[in-house]
Design a protein around this motif. Structure first.
Motif, mmCIF file in Angstrom:
data_model
loop_
_atom_site.group_PDB
_atom_site.id
_atom_site.type_symbol
_atom_site.label_atom_id
_atom_site.label_comp_id
_atom_site.label_asym_id
_atom_site.label_seq_id
_atom_site.Cartn_x
_atom_site.Cartn_y
_atom_site.Cartn_z
ATOM 1 N N LYS A 27 -8.648 -4.053 -7.301
ATOM 2 C CA LYS A 27 -7.877 -2.803 -7.299
ATOM 3 C C LYS A 27 -7.669 -2.236 -8.702
ATOM 4 C CE LYS A 27 -5.392 -4.081 -3.077
ATOM 5 N NZ LYS A 27 -4.168 -4.771 -2.617
ATOM 6 N N LYS A 43 2.419 1.690 -3.471
ATOM 7 C CA LYS A 43 1.445 2.164 -4.442
ATOM 8 C C LYS A 43 1.248 3.679 -4.314
ATOM 9 C CE LYS A 43 -2.980 1.227 -6.462
ATOM 10 N NZ LYS A 43 -4.205 0.437 -6.488
ATOM 11 N N ASP A 66 -5.322 -9.078 -8.836
ATOM 12 C CA ASP A 66 -5.683 -7.862 -8.079
ATOM 13 C C ASP A 66 -6.813 -7.118 -8.779
ATOM 14 O OD1 ASP A 66 -3.492 -8.275 -6.291
ATOM 15 O OD2 ASP A 66 -2.168 -7.108 -7.565
ATOM 16 N N ASP A 81 0.838 -1.204 0.000
ATOM 17 C CA ASP A 81 0.000 0.000 0.000
ATOM 18 C C ASP A 81 0.873 1.255 0.000
ATOM 19 O OD1 ASP A 81 -2.288 -1.471 -0.052
ATOM 20 O OD2 ASP A 81 -2.749 -1.256 2.077
ATOM 21 N N LYS A 86 -10.486 -0.242 -10.124
ATOM 22 C CA LYS A 86 -10.589 1.143 -9.663
ATOM 23 C C LYS A 86 -9.675 2.082 -10.452
ATOM 24 C CE LYS A 86 -11.977 -0.127 -5.024
ATOM 25 N NZ LYS A 86 -11.315 -0.711 -3.833
ATOM 26 N N ASP A 121 -1.888 -5.155 -9.573
ATOM 27 C CA ASP A 121 -2.230 -3.775 -9.249
ATOM 28 C C ASP A 121 -1.030 -2.826 -9.403
ATOM 29 O OD1 ASP A 121 -3.496 -1.547 -8.068
ATOM 30 O OD2 ASP A 121 -2.858 -2.177 -6.069
#
Lengths: 247, 247, 247, 247, 247, 247
Positions: B134, A212, B131, A209, B137, B109
């Motif tokens: 994700k 990203k 993924d 996370d 999105k 992702d």
């Protein structure tokens, strides 16, 4: 009828597997030597759901008229597709080896309504359900190959056993294994491997996370994916910072 | 690592191909003697998108453990599925021959986030990504066979070459060919045939919006589809009229 | 061109079949000895629709260049895929044996616009359409295997006959049979069996809405599904009560 | 029962097609614009046979219990798979669209014995026969997908029509078309194209036996395959010489 | 035309691989970490052959009419399926990625005659040949998926490259790899792994002929398969004894 | 290891089933209401054999590395594919659910040698064996999908259970059921239905040899196939006459 119960893993363990998610669970198990735990075939039929739970299993077999009586309502209590639902406790995942058959609706609206009443977490079926328009409204997390108007034993299949190891989507699922499923599909996490998988997943992917966020700011792929050791302190700072925030 | 760049066609040419759309491009190429340029298999995973762009290509091959080391994070810069993304410039379409494999997630992702940062137009993959919750999105136009939690080289495939001709969905795609994709699917327009295709498409199908308007009013199919020569002046009047209107 | 018309069943009969729905129709026919009337393959492409109507049929066959001239606009009136639409009357269902082909778009936007103008009830195609983005907006109930940019005779198929018995999704459909389709898929109800099927369906499944209401209240599965004879008076009271309410 | 007879082409024409053989017939038709006349799927089950003859056809369709009565011996004269054999004259080829089904034995020993008595040239079936051990001994030239113990209408199929155009192995075969079959498989030669195909085949491939002789002596591939125009007089001399020899 | 030559391994190495055979080679490579080197799909078409040799490769790709001119005899020297044969030296194995296509005959009688003249060891084709009746007589060791009358580029394929890595039967074969093939099928032995495989095979399976002799005498399975360490001296005595005998 | 033995039916019953043969057994069971007992997929690999015997079963499942240790020779006595052979008595038929896998050789030469030593009647495997060249020489009646050099657990499968009901070629086979196999394939005769099947087969098909003799003499199909009641005395005379002759 002699049907085995399953041993359910602790709820916290299941919750942690759910948090890892299907993609990281599958990849981490592969790095641990379990090459492929992905239940290939069934796809999410109501996207956006994420579930994990112990598997209760139903095995369908090719129908033999001498072993399965067509009369749907005669002595219904012998029907094994009912019994797999009787086994369901809150949080369980029903896993069905339906042999990839596209012409058999393993469960219909009534059965799935009952399943919802028992608070099952969801169902993974290597085949179909029927009454889809109605089941959809029940909003039960469900992974399927398709839908059909036919009932479970109308053409080629018959229910054969409950809570035995089954082959679902080309993965052997043992009753009590933890199945985690989301929009990527369903993954079988062998219960004895769950702790190790969770730990490894956090070590290997915990920083994703953070990375990203960096990539979206236009930062270097080489530094942030996978996370370079030079950037590790940066990540730990971010992590500490994040834990202070509400989700 | 020795990876060829692609020759990119002029942006206006690409824009005109996009305007023609997949259905008319495919049909027009067929009438020009290219029987089938439809990349069969991958379907739109976020409908409503229309893209065109030059193809940068990635070729997956059956995995050989002596040619591909499992360690996902050891010397990541040798991984070809990263390099195909390094080749991407704004407006490019990544085309992957993933051999129709349903158990390999070519990109996840993080990679698709990076792709978005490079302003790629979209991706056409004869296989899967992982993924998906994700990636969805990110809202990148993408054509796939499916999704999976598995990573790109987890089971049967390994990345083998970048920017070589690939077979994707049973069409040979040469790097630099223009790929146009919409809800009908993706079509490969050989760059040397693009001008001719565009011209022919306008001649053969330019009147379709006009005819549709007539059919919706209940007019004769014989007169308006295909457009009868007697109705041509009528169409030209409509066309002149329409060009004066804002879109 | 010598094309047979179909005999259309009475509108009330069709309406009753529609009310029964695909799942109960298929199951009831199976209990009557017609093991499988489910048109397997085509799925709903605009969910939530429920239709029933007499079948007008189109049979595609493998293309032979000596039997089918490529010139799409030369003598278009010989094209059989137009003629099947000329046969359509209000409420009819077009059923196409497209041989499961994923590279042929049987109808495009113009043809489906015309079909909508003729007030067809819907279409069931064991194959694809093209111009999907546009057809979707027409909101015609349609069951398909997929979509493609290719036109009907671009690659492997040619239209061969109209209003002959066809094999669609592994079911023999006779012109004039009643096709009922919803989110579970499409089912062929042989017209001579329709009355019996409707009566039996009401006897066997009429109590299901009642039972579902009971199950949602947490009542016993054994008592309410299937409905136990002891609970029958209860159901009849509920039914009488319900009939008094507006729908 | 109303079954059309076929128009049989002249025996000499059939004999010439047989002499051309499946491979040259298929290739020559392709060069004439008929891209694919190869009946893909059925393979020779008793190798070494070469046949040609006009097609009599049988179309199987998905079984519907309301259209086909299981009683194998009740009113057997209504069974269409008998009637296709009643249509057979000496030299005919029975072509069956069995839908690729691997669980239906279209003909058994008794029927094939009868076929042999009628002096049929052979059979091409996109499916199976039963009683293979016995049929094999009859030594009838036959091209099949497989064998099975099941009878023709035991599971999924029923005979539907005789002497109508059928799709066999993905080729449309019209009754009366010439089917030529050998160890390469079966090819449908449209009767109206047969003369042209034969002439072209002789022009394009007549020199192949000569060239092969040269190649076996170690001569140049470039000179002899395909036959270079410089070597043409050499071939003609060889041809004249050969015609003088007995075969 | 720019075609790479292959590096040929020493003849003794190739001979030793041949002696190991396909089954032991495949199993031994698996135990060395190369999970699957079996070229799945092509089967022996003239049983009883055992070959090994370096791979020369031909890659077929989906046909594009703008990249491949139909004229079979115009400028034949540009045809790559000829060039792969020009590369063949005595003992080589031609490996063709024919994409599993059942409607393309990669080579015909003339080409295979030429191949025989060049003393190729055999051919492994993930697809078909044509002129099978004639090729069979050449008695060239050959592994195929099937046979067809169609020529190599008649329908869906075109030759695309020679002596590049190819995917054949779901295995990546690199030019110069040793292919060993017998009645079990064909196996790709990566040249850099060949020595190790041979040594390991002798250690692990050298005793099998001995054990089989014992089993045929009714001796204990536990003692002789796999060979128990207590029985090892017995085996060595047998081995010494056998080496003295003529084969 | 806890493996159930099977109940073996009387040898005379098995012998009578063998005499009936696969085709008549399958057809007769269908007329008795068991629609399909044909084990579809495995074909005879050494034609001309006819066997019948009670089924001992082996169930393969998708391989899970945590449940199956790769070490082929470590603790070999735990390997279930050995144990199914330990269960074999003279006349038994080994039936393996190998999931149709074409890359796993369930048994090799050594195992089949041992099986021959135990005097098994034959094997029906919904998959492959390895060491085919050697197994062929053992001349054991065997029905397979194919052959491979790979061993049983090399790629996707692991042995999971012995003498449990298995799905083989889409038929549920219960241990102890009588499997009859010949050149038409293998058929599962439920042991409780065997007597009835045999009796019915004799009534329905006993006259077939007689009728065939008549048909070969050019007699009427209508009179002799199926045997018309008028011709029954003729058949009985023939039968009496034949019983006097030596076979």
């Amino acid at each position: 009828m002699d049907i085995a119960s399953i041993n359910r893993p602790p709820a916290e363990l299941v919750a942690k597997v759910r948090e890892v998610g299907a993609a990281t669970a599958s990849a981490t198990l592969a790095h641990m030597g379990l090459r492929n735990c992905f239940i290939s075939g069934p796809v999410s039929y109501n996207t956006g759901k994420v579930i994990a739970g112990p598997a209760v299993t139903l095995q369908m077999m090719p129908k033999r008229e001498d072993m399965f009586d067509e009369g749907e309502y005669a002595d219904v209590e012998t029907q094994l597709h009912r019994h797999v639902l009787y086994q369901v406790e809150a949080g369980d995942v029903v896993v069905v080896d339906a042999r990839g058959d596209m012409d058999s609706g393993i469960f219909g609206d009534m059965m799935m309504t009952y399943f919802k009443g028992r608070k099952g977490a969801g169902a993974v079926i290597d085949g179909c359900v029927r009454d889809w328009a109605k089941i959809k409204k029940l909003d039960i997390p469900i992974w399927l190959r398709g839908v059909t108007p036919n009932y479970h034993a109308q053409t080629n299949l018959m229910p054969h056993a409950v809570n035995v190891p089954v082959a679902c989507g080309n993965v052997t699922v043992v009753p009590g294994d933890i199945v985690v499923a989301d929009d990527d599909g369903a993954v079988c996490v062998p219960v004895a491997k769950a702790e190790e998988m969770i730990d490894k997943a956090h070590r290997d992917h915990g920083w994703e996370d953070f990375s990203k966020e960096m990539l979206l700011r236009g930062e270097s792929l080489k530094r942030y994916y996978p996370l370079h050791k030079d950037a590790w302190p940066e990540y730990e700072a971010w992590l500490a910072d994040n834990r202070r925030k509400p989700v």
